[in-house]
Design a protein around this motif. Structure first.
Motif, PDB file in Angstrom:
ATOM      1  N   MET A   1       0.822  -1.185   0.000  1.00 35.38           N
ATOM      2  CA  MET A   1       0.000   0.000   0.000  1.00 35.38           C
ATOM      3  C   MET A   1       0.875   1.262   0.000  1.00 35.38           C
ATOM      4  O   MET A   1       0.586   2.200  -0.722  1.00 35.38           O
ATOM      5  CB  MET A   1      -0.923  -0.022   1.219  1.00 35.38           C
ATOM      6  N   TRP A   2       1.940   1.302   0.829  1.00 34.20           N
ATOM      7  CA  TRP A   2       2.845   2.449   0.887  1.00 34.20           C
ATOM      8  C   TRP A   2       4.222   1.981   0.431  1.00 34.20           C
ATOM      9  O   TRP A   2       4.990   1.418   1.215  1.00 34.20           O
ATOM     10  CB  TRP A   2       2.928   3.006   2.305  1.00 34.20           C
ATOM     11  N   LYS A   3       4.543   2.232  -0.821  1.00 28.90           N
ATOM     12  CA  LYS A   3       5.786   1.712  -1.381  1.00 28.90           C
ATOM     13  C   LYS A   3       7.026   2.291  -0.701  1.00 28.90           C
ATOM     14  O   LYS A   3       8.070   1.673  -0.701  1.00 28.90           O
ATOM     15  CB  LYS A   3       5.837   1.961  -2.887  1.00 28.90           C
ATOM     16  N   ASP A   4       6.928   3.489  -0.105  1.00 26.74           N
ATOM     17  CA  ASP A   4       8.082   4.113   0.545  1.00 26.74           C
ATOM     18  C   ASP A   4       8.212   3.736   2.017  1.00 26.74           C
ATOM     19  O   ASP A   4       9.142   4.167   2.684  1.00 26.74           O
ATOM     20  CB  ASP A   4       7.993   5.640   0.431  1.00 26.74           C
ATOM     21  N   LEU A   5       7.291   2.938   2.546  1.00 27.11           N
ATOM     22  CA  LEU A   5       7.311   2.556   3.949  1.00 27.11           C
ATOM     23  C   LEU A   5       8.454   1.592   4.217  1.00 27.11           C
ATOM     24  O   LEU A   5       8.667   0.638   3.466  1.00 27.11           O
ATOM     25  CB  LEU A   5       5.989   1.895   4.343  1.00 27.11           C
ATOM     26  N   LYS A   6       9.204   1.853   5.266  1.00 29.54           N
ATOM     27  CA  LYS A   6      10.275   0.955   5.678  1.00 29.54           C
ATOM     28  C   LYS A   6      10.051   0.591   7.138  1.00 29.54           C
ATOM     29  O   LYS A   6       9.923   1.466   7.986  1.00 29.54           O
ATOM     30  CB  LYS A   6      11.636   1.635   5.527  1.00 29.54           C
ATOM     31  N   ILE A   7      10.013  -0.683   7.428  1.00 29.44           N
ATOM     32  CA  ILE A   7       9.861  -1.151   8.796  1.00 29.44           C
ATOM     33  C   ILE A   7      11.248  -1.490   9.311  1.00 29.44           C
ATOM     34  O   ILE A   7      11.984  -2.257   8.698  1.00 29.44           O
ATOM     35  CB  ILE A   7       8.931  -2.372   8.870  1.00 29.44           C
TER      36      ILE A   7
END
Length: 157
Positions: A1-7
């Motif tokens: 959903m959020w391609k720039d999200l980094k966990i």
């Protein structure tokens, strides 16, 4: 959903990674305790949204934005002063008049929508333009926030 999200996963019991998380948890705990005391209740789950809102509105010196503004590209809308009501109407407003004022906003909003549709070829085009403008603003705020964090990091290194 959020391609720039980094966990980012920290190492368990690694104090350097977990310290900031623990401080943030303590902040939430303290804010929630204050909310419970101010509202004379023990229903802590009712206060979570208020605490979340308070945390997300706080100005961050590293990003030079609040978390909400960095994420959504606009300051949070809270209270009547951020509504479409004219300032002079808000100043004169009494509780009984609030419903009438809110209904007038809906009427004005609906009138404006009808006028815009008449001026534009297609309602979908209006929505698409608004979405692109909003997304551009959000992307710009996120880039500014990231650049501000990088500059802040350079100062401390």
């Amino acid at each position: 959903m959020w391609k720039d999200l980094k966990i980012v996963h920290g190492k368990p019991r690694h104090s350097q990674n977990q310290g900031s998380v623990e401080r943030a948890n303590k902040d939430v705990e303290n804010m929630l305790a204050s909310w419970l005391q101010d509202n004379k209740t023990k229903k802590w789950s009712n206060g979570l949204k208020f605490v979340q809102s308070m945390k997300n509105r706080v100005y961050h010196h590293g990003t030079k934005h609040s978390q909400y503004e960095a994420m959504f590209g606009t300051p949070p809308k809270i209270g009547l002063t951020s509504s479409l009501l004219p300032v002079n109407m808000i100043a004169k407003l009494k509780i009984e008049e609030l419903q009438v004022a809110l209904e007038s906003i809906q009427i004005l909003s609906n009138d404006n929508k009808h006028n815009e549709v008449e001026e534009e070829d297609d309602e979908d085009q209006i929505i698409e333009k608004q979405t692109k403008t909003r997304q551009t603003s959000i992307n710009q705020n996120r880039k500014e926030s990231l650049n501000n964090l990088k500059m802040s990091e350079k100062r401390f290194c």
